[in-house]
Every structure is written in structure tokens, then in C-alpha cells.
Design a protein around this motif. Structure first.
Motif, short mmCIF file in Angstrom:
data_model
loop_
_atom_site.label_atom_id
_atom_site.label_comp_id
_atom_site.label_asym_id
_atom_site.label_seq_id
_atom_site.Cartn_x
_atom_site.Cartn_y
_atom_site.Cartn_z
N LEU A 255 0.81 -1.21 0.00
CA LEU A 255 0.00 0.00 0.00
C LEU A 255 0.85 1.27 0.00
CD1 LEU A 255 -2.85 -1.02 2.47
CD2 LEU A 255 -2.85 -1.06 -0.01
N VAL A 256 1.89 1.31 0.80
CA VAL A 256 2.71 2.53 0.88
C VAL A 256 3.41 2.83 -0.44
CG1 VAL A 256 4.69 3.58 2.04
CG2 VAL A 256 2.97 2.38 3.38
N SER A 258 2.57 1.92 -3.48
CA SER A 258 1.56 2.26 -4.47
C SER A 258 1.03 3.67 -4.25
CB SER A 258 0.42 1.25 -4.41
OG SER A 258 -0.62 1.59 -5.30
N SER A 259 0.81 4.04 -3.00
CA SER A 259 0.32 5.39 -2.70
C SER A 259 1.35 6.45 -3.08
CB SER A 259 -0.03 5.50 -1.22
OG SER A 259 -1.02 4.54 -0.86
N VAL A 262 1.24 6.98 -6.91
CA VAL A 262 0.05 7.74 -7.33
C VAL A 262 0.19 9.20 -6.93
CG1 VAL A 262 -2.44 7.95 -7.03
CG2 VAL A 262 -1.42 5.70 -7.28
N ALA A 263 0.74 9.47 -5.75
CA ALA A 263 0.93 10.86 -5.32
C ALA A 263 1.92 11.59 -6.24
CB ALA A 263 1.42 10.89 -3.87
N TYR A 289 5.12 1.45 -12.18
CA TYR A 289 4.02 0.88 -11.41
C TYR A 289 3.71 -0.55 -11.87
CZ TYR A 289 -0.30 0.91 -8.71
OH TYR A 289 -1.26 0.62 -7.79
N TYR A 311 -8.09 -1.86 -5.68
CA TYR A 311 -7.34 -0.64 -5.38
C TYR A 311 -6.18 -0.46 -6.38
CZ TYR A 311 -4.01 2.34 -2.87
OH TYR A 311 -3.12 3.31 -2.53
N CYS A 315 -5.75 2.49 -9.17
CA CYS A 315 -4.54 3.32 -9.20
C CYS A 315 -3.92 3.31 -10.60
CB CYS A 315 -3.54 2.82 -8.17
SG CYS A 315 -3.99 3.16 -6.46
N MET A 443 -9.72 10.87 -7.31
CA MET A 443 -8.75 10.13 -6.50
C MET A 443 -9.10 10.20 -5.02
SD MET A 443 -4.60 10.50 -6.42
CE MET A 443 -4.66 12.17 -5.79
N VAL A 447 -10.04 6.92 -2.71
CA VAL A 447 -9.25 6.57 -1.53
C VAL A 447 -10.13 6.51 -0.30
CG1 VAL A 447 -7.41 7.34 -0.01
CG2 VAL A 447 -7.08 7.42 -2.47
#
Length: 456
Positions: A255-256, A258-259, A262-263, A289, A311, A315, A443, A447
Motif C-alpha cells: 500500500l505505501v 503504491s500510494s 500515485v501521489a 508501477y 485498489y 490506481c 482520486m 481513496v
């Protein structure tokens, strides 16, 4: 002695008479005289051991009460693809044998003995969900007390069916079942009970649980519905074992990262669209990615459709949409600077409306129709429009090059062309801002929705 019974015949007769007499009584009291000199005499229990083939009851119309409990000492593996739970249990069975009893005062104070399980009748209690051969060690013993109560403990490695719901992976909680029942004996012959409360079983399991890996033990509940098979009714006890996955490994590794990607993709909108660096940067992020998903594929469940897969798919979709938006804006800017088409009246009115100082997108005050334009300082990743058309010559230069009338006409044409280019550039910048805000809105909604679903 002539005409008398042989010695072997006397022994057989005595044994037959003793068996008949003990069947008439309520209990079978073992004569343990001489235990202090010879230890425990196996012959004293031989009559009871000979009955191990049959269910130990004096009246066969009475069912045998078997009390069950267990201790969960390890959670070895949870296979989401095969829907299997592998665990290690200590199973405890307690029942009464009325043919085994003795007086402790006559037996040098012996209250309890260990007897090989091969010499006793053992109830055929099994776990209904078990999908593997019973791997309990052989040669086990049982405790027998002076009142004929037998306690039989056996360790077993159980591979059982567990209906796993991996939708909320890695924040999922599973509820697996252990159903204890008999294969042969109906409720007329065997009744099941518990010698411990459920909370005692849960506390003991929690205290001695050896594994500190992926799964965390939560608690145990029970139900006692009976099983109807044809005309036969079987007693059973169902234990519901609740376990929860520890999500730290998946949060850090899935998760971290991937986030973060996206950021960074969202922040890339602040790169100037005219520079031509935004599209290659987004393509690089998109490729990175995809490589990340391939590398982390082993951590995801091999079956089902967990929420984390949705998720990742969304993304990836967001990154693709942002790349398409960049391609569209780049095309608009290229069209504006090469062959700008005539601007439609509705678009001209829209630009007038959006560039008004009273609107939500304030810009510099207008100076007639020639100064219509958006100040791009408030737009993401934009800079002041460059001069796309050549410099307009002064009147003195026009007089040197030709007639004043033609020079003035050329100057007006070039001014109109530059004004048209400026309008299309400003429209491209406005579309870039609008699409970026829609991207952020979508987005944020996505989320928040995923977080709410995981918390439920």
C-alpha cells in the motif's frame, strides 16, 4: 484328582462366572491386593481390558457421555487458494468406564493410573472439516482414576476446510470451524458435552499459542446443533475459531509504495505542459508501477478478488487517465501554435466568462477584446504564453518595406493571428486545470471509499 476339572478348565469357569457376576452388578471393583509388593498387577485389569471392543456401559440403552475440549497451540498455515487451515490441536476427551474402579485405600492410596490407550475403548470422535489423515502419534496413554473416569489427550496436526473471505485482504478476519462428532454412534448411544467453558478454551489457547507470524488468534465460540442423516441423528459440537491477519507486512510492501507512486503522478501535473517533459515522466511512472505490481504479485492471494486488487487496478487506471489528459493537452497546445482553427463563439463567451475578475478564476483586468486572456500564474504547471508569431514591425519599418496600407494590414493580420493563438493556449491551460481538479476529486473519492470499506 480323578474325575475332577482340569486346572485350565477351572480357570475358564472362574473367569466366565466372574464376567457373569460383574454384569449383574453396578460396578466392577478391581481387587488390587498386593499392589504394594508387585506394583500394579496387569491381571487385575485384564477383565476390563477384554471389554475394549464394546462400548463400556452396564445398560446398553444408556448413552455414553463424552466431554470434549481442545487447545489451539499453533496456526501453521492458511491457504487462501485451496481454502485450507493447517493447525495444531491438543484434543481432550473424558468419559466414564463403569467396569474400571477400585478402592484407593485398599490400593496403597493410588488415585490415578496411566493405561495404554490400546487397552481401552476410545470413542470415535473426529473433526468433520478434516481433509487429511489423522497424524496423531501412536502408543498414547490415558489417565484412569479410581472412579472409572478416563481422560484421553492426543495431539494432532489438522488440515481442515475453512471458508476464507479474502475480500478485505490484508485487513481480513476469518472464522474457521472445528466440528466434533461421531462417525458411528447416534444420540441413542453417545452424547457430547464439554468439560471446559468456551472462554477457558480460548484463554488457554491464547496463552500457549506458539506462532507469532501472519495470523493472530482472536477467540472461540460454539454451537451444538444436531446432524440429521437419513433417520439417524448425531450429536455434534461446532467451535468457531476467529483469527485475524497481521497487515503490517502488506501495508509496508504494497500500500505505501503504491500510494507514493500515485501521489507523484498527481504532482506531475505541476510540470509545465509546454516543456514536453510531463508525458515522458508519466510514462516512466506507469512503467514503474507495472513493474511494482509484477514484483509484488507473490504477496497477493492467488484466488478471489480482494479489495486491494481493485485498489491497484484503480490506481493504474488513474495513472493511465492522467497520461491521456497530458496527451490531450499537448495536442491542444500543438494545434494552437501551428494551425489554430477559428474559435467558436460559445468558447469565446466561455473564456470571457471564466476570465472575468468576479469569477472563481480571477485574472488580470481585461483591456478590450485584444487583451482577452487567462493569467496562468494560478494554473498548475503553466507559465506565461510565449510569442508564437514573429515580432510585429513598427510603422517606420513598414514604410521602408512597402506601402503604409499593406504594412498596416499585415500588422493587423499578425495581431489577430497572435490573439487567436493566445486564446487557444489559454483554453488549453483552462482545460488542464479543470481536468487536474477532476482527477484530484476522483482520486480522493476513491481513496476514502476504499478506507471506509476496509474499516468495515
Amino acid at each position: 484328582m480323578e474325575g475332577g476339572w482340569p486346572t485350565g478348565g477351572r480357570l475358564l469357569l472362574c473367569l466366565a462366572v466372574s464376567l457373569l457376576l460383574q454384569g449383574k452388578g453396578d460396578t466392577f471393583t478391581i481387587n488390587c491386593s498386593g499392589f504394594d509388593q508387585l506394583g500394579v498387577d496387569p491381571a487385575a485389569f485384564q477383565a476390563a481390558f477384554d471389554r475394549k471392543t464394546f462400548r463400556p456401559v452396564i445398560n446398553y440403552s444408556n448413552p455414553t457421555q463424552v466431554n470434549i475440549s481442545f487447545t489451539l497451540s499453533a496456526i501453521l498455515e492458511v491457504d487462501a487458494q485451496l481454502q485450507l487451515l493447517t493447525s495444531f490441536l491438543w484434543i481432550n476427551l473424558i468419559w466414564d468406564n463403569p467396569f474400571i474402579s477400585w478402592n484407593p485405600e485398599e490400593c496403597v492410596g493410588i488415585q490415578k493410573l496411566t493405561v495404554s490407550a490400546e487397552n481401552l475403548w476410545i470413542p470415535d470422535i473426529f473433526i468433520l472439516e478434516a481433509m487429511d489423515v489423522d497424524r496423531a502419534p501412536s502408543g498414547l496413554s490415558a489417565y484412569v482414576n479410581s472412579e472409572g473416569r478416563i481422560r484421553y489427550d492426543r495431539p494432532v496436526r489438522v488440515t481442515s476446510i475453512c471458508n476464507l473471505d479474502i475480500f478485505y485482504f490484508p485487513f481480513d478476519q476469518q472464522n474457521c470451524t472445528f466440528t466434533f462428532t461421531s462417525f458411528l454412534y447416534t444420540v441413542d448411544n453417545m452424547l457430547l458435552g464439554m468439560n471446559k467453558e468456551v472462554w477457558e478454551i480460548a484463554d488457554t489457547s491464547r496463552d500457549i499459542l506458539q506462532t507469532q507470524g501472519e495470523w493472530e488468534f482472536l477467540g472461540i465460540n460454539k454451537a451444538t446443533p444436531r446432524l440429521l442423516v437419513g433417520n439417524s441423528v448425531y450429536d455434534r459440537i461446532i467451535f468457531y475459531v476467529a483469527i485475524r491477519r497481521r497487515p503490517r507486512l502488506y501495508v509496508i510492501n504494497l500500500l505505501v509504495p503504491s500510494s507514493f507512486l500515485v501521489a507523484i503522478d498527481a504532482l506531475s501535473f505541476y510540470l509545465p505542459a509546454e516543456s514536453g517533459n510531463r508525458a515522458p515522466f508519466k510514462i516512466t511512472l506507469l512503467l514503474g508501477y507495472n513493474v511494482f505490481l509484477l514484483m509484488m504479485n507473490d504477496l497477493l492471494p492467488a484466488s478471489g478478488s480482494p479489495l486491494i486488487s481493485v485498489y491497484f487496478a484503480l490506481c493504474l487506471s488513474l495513472m493511465v487517465l492522467s497520461l491521456l489528459e497530458t496527451i490531450f493537452i499537448t495536442y491542444m497546445l500543438n494545434l494552437a501554435t501551428t494551425k489554430p482553427p477559428p474559435i467558436p463563439p460559445w468558447l469565446h463567451s466561455l473564456l470571457l466568462h471564466c476570465t472575468s475578475p468576479m469569477k472563481c478564476c480571477p485574472t488580470a483586468p481585461q483591456k478590450g477584446n485584444k487583451d482577452l486572456g487567462l493569467t496562468p500564474a494560478h494554473l498548475p504547471g503553466l507559465k506565461e504564453p510565449v510569442e508564437f508569431v514573429g515580432k510585429v514591425p513598427s510603422p517606420q519599418e513598414a514604410e521602408l518595406n512597402g506601402s503604409p496600407g499593406s504594412a498596416r494590414g499585415q500588422q493587423e493580420d499578425k495581431a489577430q493571428q497572435q490573439h487567436l493563438v493566445s486564446l487557444w493556449v489559454q483554453f488549453s491551460h483552462m482545460m488542464d486545470t479543470l481536468l487536474f481538479r477532476l482527477y484530484l476529486l476522483f482520486m480522493a473519492t476513491f481513496v476514502i471509499t476504499v478506507i471506509v470499506l476496509w474499516n468495515t
